[in-house]
Each structure stands twice: as C-alpha cells, then as structure tokens.
Design an enzyme around this catalytic site. Structure first.
Site, PDB file in Angstrom:
ATOM      1  N   GLU A 275       7.371  -3.180  -5.595  1.00 47.13           N
ATOM      2  CA  GLU A 275       8.180  -3.304  -4.385  1.00 47.13           C
ATOM      3  C   GLU A 275       9.511  -3.978  -4.663  1.00 47.13           C
ATOM      4  O   GLU A 275       9.572  -5.014  -5.325  1.00 47.13           O
ATOM      5  CB  GLU A 275       7.399  -4.099  -3.338  1.00 47.13           C
ATOM      6  CG  GLU A 275       8.137  -4.217  -2.010  1.00 47.13           C
ATOM      7  CD  GLU A 275       7.313  -4.989  -0.987  1.00 47.13           C
ATOM      8  OE1 GLU A 275       6.348  -4.409  -0.468  1.00 47.13           O
ATOM      9  OE2 GLU A 275       7.639  -6.162  -0.742  1.00 47.13           O
TER      10      GLU A 275
ATOM     11  N   ASN B 169      11.193  -2.031   0.541  1.00 43.23           N
ATOM     12  CA  ASN B 169      10.819  -2.757   1.750  1.00 43.23           C
ATOM     13  C   ASN B 169      12.054  -2.998   2.615  1.00 43.23           C
ATOM     14  O   ASN B 169      13.015  -3.640   2.178  1.00 43.23           O
ATOM     15  CB  ASN B 169      10.160  -4.092   1.386  1.00 43.23           C
ATOM     16  CG  ASN B 169       9.372  -4.679   2.543  1.00 43.23           C
ATOM     17  OD1 ASN B 169       9.626  -4.373   3.699  1.00 43.23           O
ATOM     18  ND2 ASN B 169       8.406  -5.525   2.221  1.00 43.23           N
TER      19      ASN B 169
ATOM     20  N   LYS C   8      -3.329  -4.945  -0.907  1.00 42.31           N
ATOM     21  CA  LYS C   8      -2.014  -5.484  -0.532  1.00 42.31           C
ATOM     22  C   LYS C   8      -2.127  -7.014  -0.498  1.00 42.31           C
ATOM     23  O   LYS C   8      -2.802  -7.577   0.357  1.00 42.31           O
ATOM     24  CB  LYS C   8      -1.630  -4.950   0.845  1.00 42.31           C
ATOM     25  CG  LYS C   8      -0.212  -5.319   1.294  1.00 42.31           C
ATOM     26  CD  LYS C   8       0.794  -4.259   0.891  1.00 42.31           C
ATOM     27  CE  LYS C   8       2.153  -4.534   1.500  1.00 42.31           C
ATOM     28  NZ  LYS C   8       2.169  -4.307   2.959  1.00 42.31           N
TER      29      LYS C   8
ATOM     30  N   GLU D 252       9.014   1.366   3.192  1.00 41.82           N
ATOM     31  CA  GLU D 252       8.064   0.399   3.737  1.00 41.82           C
ATOM     32  C   GLU D 252       8.686  -0.432   4.858  1.00 41.82           C
ATOM     33  O   GLU D 252       9.838  -0.853   4.761  1.00 41.82           O
ATOM     34  CB  GLU D 252       7.615  -0.590   2.644  1.00 41.82           C
ATOM     35  CG  GLU D 252       6.977   0.017   1.426  1.00 41.82           C
ATOM     36  CD  GLU D 252       6.686  -1.045   0.378  1.00 41.82           C
ATOM     37  OE1 GLU D 252       6.527  -0.672  -0.783  1.00 41.82           O
ATOM     38  OE2 GLU D 252       6.662  -2.252   0.709  1.00 41.82           O
ATOM     39  N   SER D 253       7.895  -0.685   5.881  1.00 44.86           N
ATOM     40  CA  SER D 253       8.140  -1.707   6.906  1.00 44.86           C
ATOM     41  C   SER D 253       9.090  -1.274   8.017  1.00 44.86           C
ATOM     42  O   SER D 253      10.167  -0.723   7.761  1.00 44.86           O
ATOM     43  CB  SER D 253       8.680  -3.009   6.301  1.00 44.86           C
ATOM     44  OG  SER D 253       7.718  -3.607   5.461  1.00 44.86           O
TER      45      SER D 253
ATOM     46  N   LYS E 115      -4.163  -4.168   9.080  1.00 43.60           N
ATOM     47  CA  LYS E 115      -3.345  -5.385   9.162  1.00 43.60           C
ATOM     48  C   LYS E 115      -3.656  -6.079  10.484  1.00 43.60           C
ATOM     49  O   LYS E 115      -3.303  -5.588  11.550  1.00 43.60           O
ATOM     50  CB  LYS E 115      -1.867  -4.979   9.092  1.00 43.60           C
ATOM     51  CG  LYS E 115      -0.868  -6.119   9.069  1.00 43.60           C
ATOM     52  CD  LYS E 115       0.533  -5.541   8.909  1.00 43.60           C
ATOM     53  CE  LYS E 115       1.588  -6.603   8.734  1.00 43.60           C
ATOM     54  NZ  LYS E 115       2.942  -6.011   8.579  1.00 43.60           N
TER      55      LYS E 115
ATOM     56  N   GLU F 100      -1.938   0.932   7.139  1.00 47.66           N
ATOM     57  CA  GLU F 100      -2.357  -0.409   6.748  1.00 47.66           C
ATOM     58  C   GLU F 100      -3.335  -1.046   7.726  1.00 47.66           C
ATOM     59  O   GLU F 100      -3.093  -1.042   8.941  1.00 47.66           O
ATOM     60  CB  GLU F 100      -1.113  -1.281   6.628  1.00 47.66           C
ATOM     61  CG  GLU F 100      -1.347  -2.584   5.876  1.00 47.66           C
ATOM     62  CD  GLU F 100      -0.072  -3.045   5.224  1.00 47.66           C
ATOM     63  OE1 GLU F 100       0.124  -2.722   4.034  1.00 47.66           O
ATOM     64  OE2 GLU F 100       0.744  -3.699   5.893  1.00 47.66           O
TER      65      GLU F 100
END
Length: 262
Positions: free
Chosen positions: A167, A188, A119, A221-222, A60, A58
């Site tokens: 998601e 997530n 995103k 994710e995350s 970001k 990503e």
C-alpha cells in the site's frame, strides 16, 4: 531466509503512528523466525486479474475515523459479500481501533471459497507467519510503516506463499513499492496520519505507476461509496477495496452489487 531489518516506527506520525506502536508492543515477545517456505498459490493476485473491475469487500466493524460501524458477524458478512459479487474478502484483525481479531479471519476463511486478505498493520514477521498459518491468501504491507524495509517484508511474505498488497499513498511511497518488486500495489485515498480522504489520489498514482512501466495489479482503496465514485477508477484500477460504506450498509450483498453496477 535471513532476519528482517528493524523498523523505526518513531518516524510514523499521527493516528497511524499510535496504532503501529501498539501493534509492535503486541508482538514484542514473538519469534522473528519466518517459518518454513510455502508454495505460492497466488490466489489473491489471480482473483484481481480478471477482465472486470474486481471488488475487495471488507469485514470491518469499526475504524478510527468512524468509531463503531456495524456489529458484523464475520462469516455471515463474507457470504453476503460473495453473493454480491466480491472477488476477495478483506478481514481486519487489529483489535483496538477496528474491532478485529484472529477469530474473525478464521471464520471468514471457513465460510467462503474466495481468497482472504489479512488486513492489519504488519510490523513484525510473526504477523506474516500467522497469516500463512491461518490460511490467508495475502497480507497487507504498508510502505508508510515499513519504509525501506518494504522489500524485505515482501520477500518474507512470498517466502511464506502469501501474496502481498503493498500500500502506498504518495509518489515517494510508490517509488519504494516499485523498487521493492511489488506485484500488487494498492493506492490508499486516505491519508492515515490525518484520516482525510482525497479520491483523486488513486487515479493519479495508478496512472503514474503505469507510466513507469508497472505491469502488475493496481488496487484503489478507501472512501468509495457510490458507482459514480467507482467510475473514476474503472478502466484504470484492476480492483477496488471498499470497507466502511459496505459494512455499514445494512444489506451487504445488495450494497456490493450496487457498487459494481456500471
């Protein structure tokens, strides 16, 4: 196709609620027309469907939980991620909390051959129309935001030729994603109302999705910062999405390679 149902964003709590209310304001005057149908390329889905765990890296520059992360040049960052073995590039386009914008997406799409995910916090059909017009391969659809409208937004994305990363964060949201016919589900680990991370969420919900017969692509994710953490979903997930730890690493290509190391 028919117009999309209205969203009740007042039910979305916490930080996420504030962000989606702001995004709804940004698009209040935008046309709700989805635009002409486009053929489905499914490049995003295909990139995540290989034999090895795929990395969605990503671009970001900031986040609500960390503030400023790194002043990344989008094109340079994307090329570094590609060199490091990423399969897909994710680009934040939300401006207030993530320092993202449309220009960053354009620059990344122009810099790499990998499929690119827009995103953002989709709350209006115009955001999907933009993603398609700008050349993104996929868009993010959050069940926590869209609720029972998830299926309609998923149809709109597919109408525009986009893949959709649908998601979820809990079992109820997973049920909505499965009922909507999602082909790609992201789990997530971050609770977007509190911003807390729990790395047990992805393995648990990914296994639950498989037990319920889901045969599509699953993305963790995350919160991932090390190969040991990635190992928790290797063999379960098809892909892992990593933002902050890569973006703030200082050496994006090396960080991507190291994260994927077995």
């Amino acid at each position: 196709m028919n117009g999309l149902p209205p969203l009740d964003l007042s039910r979305v709590p916490g930080v996420l609620g504030r962000i989606v209310q702001e995004r709804a304001g940004d698009y209040r005057e935008a046309s709700p027309e989805p635009g002409p149908a486009r053929p489905a390329a499914r490049r995003f889905e295909a990139a995540l469907n290989g034999p090895q765990l795929a990395l969605i890296a990503e671009v970001k520059r900031a986040s609500p939980s960390q503030g400023a992360i790194a002043p990344l040049d989008p094109a340079t960052a994307a090329r570094a991620y590609e060199a490091g073995g990423a399969s897909v590039i994710s680009v934040l386009t939300e401006p207030r909390h993530f320092d993202g914008n449309a220009q960053a997406l354009h620059e990344v799409i122009g810099a790499v051959t990998l499929p690119v995910l827009r995103k953002d916090f989709v709350v209006h059909p115009a955001m999907l129309r933009e993603a398609a017009e700008w050349g993104a391969a996929a868009a993010l659809l959050m069940v926590s935001v869209l609720g029972e409208a998830t299926g309609a937004y998923l149809q709109a994305a597919h109408h525009l030729g986009l893949d959709a990363l649908v998601e979820v964060h809990d079992e109820a949201e997973l049920d909505v994603a499965l009922a909507a016919g999602a082909r790609i589900i992201g789990v997530n680990n971050r609770d977007l109302t509190t911003l807390n991370i729990d790395l047990s969420v992805s393995p648990r919900l990914i296994q639950l999705a498989r037990r319920r017969g889901f045969a599509g692509v699953l993305v963790a994710e995350s919160g991932y910062r090390s190969p040991d953490q990635i190992a928790q979903v290797r063999g379960l997930a098809d892909a892992v999405l990593v933002g902050s730890s890569l973006a703030g690493s200082g050496d994006l290509a090396r960080a991507a390679r190291d994260l994927l190391a077995v």
